[in-house]
Scaffold this active site. Sequence first.
Site, short mmCIF file in Angstrom:
data_model
loop_
_atom_site.label_atom_id
_atom_site.label_comp_id
_atom_site.label_asym_id
_atom_site.label_seq_id
_atom_site.Cartn_x
_atom_site.Cartn_y
_atom_site.Cartn_z
N SER A 114 -0.80 68.86 74.05
CA SER A 114 -1.52 70.30 74.24
C SER A 114 -2.55 69.98 75.41
O SER A 114 -1.89 69.63 76.72
CB SER A 114 -2.17 70.39 73.14
OG SER A 114 -2.71 71.91 72.81
N GLU A 208 6.29 78.48 70.09
CA GLU A 208 4.63 78.14 70.13
C GLU A 208 4.40 78.96 71.37
O GLU A 208 5.05 79.24 72.22
CB GLU A 208 4.36 76.63 70.10
CG GLU A 208 5.02 76.17 71.27
CD GLU A 208 4.54 74.43 71.33
OE1 GLU A 208 3.37 74.39 70.91
OE2 GLU A 208 5.41 73.63 71.41
N HIS A 238 3.26 74.22 66.80
CA HIS A 238 2.59 73.41 67.96
C HIS A 238 2.45 72.08 67.51
O HIS A 238 1.82 71.41 66.62
CB HIS A 238 1.23 74.02 68.16
CG HIS A 238 0.69 73.54 69.32
ND1 HIS A 238 1.22 73.25 70.50
CD2 HIS A 238 -0.83 73.20 69.44
CE1 HIS A 238 0.25 72.84 71.49
NE2 HIS A 238 -0.96 72.69 70.66
#
Length: 269
Positions: A114, A208, A238
């Site tokens: 991320s 996502e 995610h």
Amino acid sequence: MSETDLAAADSPIDVEVTSLGAAPVPLLRITPSDAPVDTALIHFHGGGYRKGSPEMFADSVSRIATACRMQVYSVGYRLSTRAPFPAALDDALAAYRWISDTVHPERLALWGDSAGGGLAAALLLRLRQLDLPRPAGAFLFSPWADLRNAAESFHENAPTDERFSLSQATVAAADYLSGHPATDPLVSPVLGDWAGQPRLVVQVSDTEVLRDDSVLLARVAAASGADVRLTVHPGQPHIWNLAYPSTDASRSAIAHMSEQLAELFAPTA
């Protein structure tokens, strides 16, 4: 400050987790018993640059490190709640310099999920700016790689992504940028020049909101001549890969990571 053993009860019993007090930034070294000492991953955790720590991710990282037979240095970079850009990138660079005094860059790979994936990508661009030796590759899990937050997948996948959203990304980007332009490649690596960069192994889910960031980064890097290995997994949340080994999809993702690491660091004749 001396090194401190932080081995957690819920971590795999054959992994040693050590806080490295001599490092210039907070670092955890996570070492499976069968991992070579001359090779390592440098991990940057997610959390929108606003939250998270190596300790919070230590269990997931330990399990993946065990599967990959790799020691991992997990970096505690400054969060935007304390210091905005470029603090996190400065800390990533300081950690990389320090670790590469022990492990040669050719035996290092970056790893981030991320926001941590975006930070790992930005570090590659920063190393090139400074003409410093780069690692052998980078493993990017659903990287947040474009802080302009204009990707269509923010809207298309809003109903299927319960872990990140456009509203969260907007707030997190504003905190991290603190007035700095989102068009700077060091915060939006999709806008960078990827010529001459090492291998990128990118994993993302098609459901996502960061799908398009990941795909665009892979496309831009490949167009610049980089060796890019992109995998788009169907219907996963995610950073599902950090759930290893609890789901079939996470096991598939980490098996691919392990295969790529073995190939990346295969002995040369």
